[in-house]
Design an enzyme around this catalytic site. Structure first.
Site, PDB file in Angstrom:
ATOM      1  N   ASP A 136       0.868  -1.181   0.000  1.00 54.65           N
ATOM      2  CA  ASP A 136       0.000   0.000   0.000  1.00 54.65           C
ATOM      3  C   ASP A 136       0.909   1.237   0.000  1.00 54.65           C
ATOM      4  OD1 ASP A 136      -2.424   1.424   0.311  1.00 54.65           O
ATOM      5  OD2 ASP A 136      -2.318   1.333   2.477  1.00 54.65           O
ATOM      6  N   LEU A 191       6.913  -2.821   3.919  1.00 50.15           N
ATOM      7  CA  LEU A 191       7.847  -3.617   3.112  1.00 50.15           C
ATOM      8  C   LEU A 191       9.206  -2.972   3.007  1.00 50.15           C
ATOM      9  CD1 LEU A 191       7.515  -6.311   1.779  1.00 50.15           C
ATOM     10  CD2 LEU A 191       5.371  -5.311   2.429  1.00 50.15           C
TER      11      LEU A 191
END
Ligand code: IMP
Ligand code: MG
Length: 193
Positions: free
Chosen positions: A120, A125
């Site tokens: 998103d 990440l």
């Protein structure tokens, strides 16, 4: 299934004073998702021919996708799990990432693929990949079922993407809204009435 029953789940706020109804609209059918996972599995099997891949699942959302993906990879596979939480409200991540459960095995010298449900903002990440890189894997790639590129605030290099989707809050196939809907075998958009 929620959608088949009219896509309605009633949610009562504390004390039952305000009632908010949610509907789930199908965005990607079970078949579309399964076919795409097969294609990614085929691609990974080709890319890692003669090697073993070490799949790192980001709990809880990545778990359904990782299991389906692992079943379709034909080179040797090992798996591990980690759980991170980003402090923030229910539909947004804050960028502050905490490791709730770390991996059981070292990733040193392994061909690692991190398997996520969705990228998103990219904050989770970006943090996770930097942390894993420092642990010395032989290679490190990222595979995500869904990508919302319009929402990105931090650059993240995605190696395998299932679907790019618009900026809508989605559930199913591991993705939740307030811990519900993970078990839907398709991807749906939560709509509030
Ligand atoms: P990011 O750090 O903003 O990229 O957010 C990553 C995490 O937020 C994902 O791994 C999901 O757990 C959650 N998330 C982001 N978008 C959605 C969504 O549309 N539905 C459900 N969870 C989401
Ligand atoms: Mg996730």
């Amino acid at each position: 299934m929620y959608a088949a029953k009219g896509g309605r789940a009633n949610y009562f706020k504390k004390k039952g004073v305000i009632k908010v109804a949610e509907k789930v609209r199908v965005l990607l059918t079970e078949k579309e998702v399964d076919d795409r996972i097969q294609a990614i599995g085929d691609q990974i099997s080709r890319d890692y021919e003669g090697k073993q891949v070490h799949l790192v699942c980001v709990l809880k959302g990545g778990s359904f996708f990782m299991c389906e993906l692992a079943k379709r990879i034909t080179v040797p596979v090992s798996i591990d799990f980690m759980s991170v939480s980003s402090y923030g409200c229910e539909t947004k991540s804050s960028g502050v990432v905490k490791i709730v459960k770390d991996l059981d095995e070292p990733v040193m010298g392994k061909d690692v693929i991190v398997v996520e449900d969705i990228v998103d903002s990219g904050r989770t990440l970006s943090y996770l990949l930097e942390m894993l890189k420092d642990r010395g894997p032989k290679s490190l790639r990222l595979c995500t079922l869904l990508d919302k590129p319009d929402r990105r605030v931090v650059k993240v290099n995605v190696d395998y993407t299932g679907f790019e989707i618009p900026d809508e809050f989605v559930v199913g196939y591991g993705l939740d809204y307030a811990q519900r809907y993970r078990n839907l075998p398709y991807i749906g958009v939560v709509e509030f009435e």
